[in-house]
Enzyme design. Structure first.
Site, PDB file in Angstrom:
ATOM      1  CB  THR B  95     -42.674 -28.489 -29.517  1.00 55.37           C
ATOM      2  OG1 THR B  95     -42.147 -29.394 -28.550  1.00 55.37           O
ATOM      3  CG2 THR B  95     -41.554 -27.628 -30.067  1.00 55.37           C
ATOM      4  CE  LYS B 171     -39.635 -30.102 -27.420  1.00 56.56           C
ATOM      5  NZ  LYS B 171     -39.205 -31.454 -27.135  1.00 56.56           N
ATOM      6  CE  LYS B 240     -44.192 -28.700 -34.375  1.00 63.64           C
ATOM      7  NZ  LYS B 240     -44.787 -29.154 -33.137  1.00 63.64           N
TER       8      LYS B 240
END
Lengths: 292, 292
Positions: B95, B171, B240
């Site tokens: 990701t 995503k 993150k």
């Protein structure tokens, strides 16, 4: 079904519920402020009366599906509650403040009337399809007496115990979560759109997988297509509910920053003239902010 | 299966994916920074090497499941990409920022290597059960060549076209929506709790009905019970991802107020020492704020 039922309030949701009860075989006496809205019920054999007081049978069961706290408090006058009297049950389906429900339950108890909170999660078409879900709370014997009646028009009955406010807390929490889901999809789909991804394709991926739930599938379609008509739940009603959520949260000292954000989206949507659209139009704020 | 595969990165998610590939019959060469993590793969018959460069077969297929943008950019050096060379495909499952994916795709193309973005939605146990879902985007022929390999370990493959950044946009949007769902449930359940309703009962009602989707059922349980271990996805990884979401949104000028709120919740959770818990602990912020 031998139980006689009084039904007060024939709006978008009240009408299909009352119709379901008549079709299930209950003898219905109905009242609505605008009498013409009772025509379909009259055609099905319901008795239509001019005044809520006239609709009351002592010791009977009264359903109410009214617009808001004020309408409920106005119609359920001391006189009406007294007429309903001992053995009477008020099944209160409106989405109102839990505190209003608790206060009303106390006032009902002065006349030995039981107040059962029974807010429903269902758009009108879901009532017709009998796939709605209802939360109940209040006096235990009264809850048991009304459950077989509720079962004729919902899929699931969820019992939250004796506190007459509890069912409305859950209803407000659920409506807040629906509105938050609208905003969430509005932001996510807009980020995708400005990256060259069609809103439809991200909608399909997410609602076929991680978010494969009715709320995301049904409202996600509205948010993806950005078409906010026909109106199943008018946008200002969403603002009313989020205000009740925040008031309820304030009463017990629970900060809800996400609900605050949603409330501002509703206010902005109304400022932009979207008060006659479905509350799915809440999600349009993210697109506006992104200059689309 | 005759295809030889190189697999770089054996973390929480990489390990079960690599194991699935070996079990599906692929010849695997694996590398991980901490070599001991490759022991289970070695036992299954995978070849373990000391250096990512050594793991590369010219013209072959390389899967990467690395921690973040920086790790990916460091390992996919010009030298490594050149060795992979013409006909080679990099299936990049981390990701990362869509912009990083686009940049990497360009660098790969200098050596005629195809870059396919393939981020997966799956906790480790979902990989084992083969119920994860994967988004792909990038070069069209390369996408078609890797799909049969992906099919051996996921349930659904969602194709977002030629832009190598697109799959990562979806995503990030999905991860943002999961985090927002955590906060939403944290606020709603806390309001219920302080009204005397058990978190478990409102969780059950909502996730059996309107919110009957995996995300709400699985994470809702964590939020209801307030138990944030064992850790499937460590909380700082959530920060993150939300930072990548906000950076991606900034690049295309999309304000995301709900994502901003989530970001602050993550920062606060870390400030409170929750960095070793599952990211479900994000929802604890609402309880803290309510003095619970």
């Amino acid at each position: 079904m031998s139980e006689k039922i009084t039904f007060l309030g024939l709006g978008n949701l009240g009408t299909p519920i009352a119709e379901s009860l008549v079709k299930a075989g209950f003898e219905l006496t109905v009242w609505n402020r605008t009498k013409s809205k009772a025509d379909s019920l009259a055609a099905l054999g319901a008795k239509v009366v001019e005044d809520p007081l006239e609709a009351i049978t002592p010791g009977g069961i009264v359903f109410s599906v009214l617009a808001d706290d004020a309408a409920l408090e106005e119609i359920f006058s001391l006189e009406l509650i007294e007429k309903l009297g001992e053995g009477g049950i008020h099944v209160s389906m409106s989405t109102i403040a839990p505190e209003t429900a608790r206060q009303l339950a106390k006032i009902h108890s002065w006349s030995k009337v039981h107040y059962v909170a029974a807010p429903i999660f269902a758009r009108p078409e879901a009532v017709v399809a009998k796939v709605g879900n209802i939360c109940v709370s209040g006096n235990p014997e009264a809850r048991e007496r009304v459950k077989p009646i509720l079962q004729t028009f919902v899929r699931g009955i969820y019992d939250f115990g004796d506190d007459p406010g509890a069912a409305n807390v859950v209803k407000l929490a659920g409506n807040f979560m629906i509105a938050a889901s609208l905003e969430m999809m509005g932001e996510a789909f807009t980020m995708a759109e400005k990256n060259g991804i069609s809103r439809q394709s991200i909608y399909e991926m997410l609602t076929q997988t991680l978010f494969a739930a009715p709320i995301f599938q049904n409202y996600g379609k509205i948010v993806a297509q950005q078409v906010y008509e026909p109106v199943a739940f008018r946008l200002p009603l969403g603002l009313k509910d989020i205000n009740l959520t925040l008031k309820t949260a304030l009463d017990v000292h629970v900060p809800m920053p996400m609900a605050d954000l949603i409330r501002n989206r509703f206010i902005s949507a109304i400022a932009k003239g979207r008060d006659n659209l479905d509350w799915g139009a809440l999600a349009q704020g993210a697109s506006d902010d992104a200059g689309l």
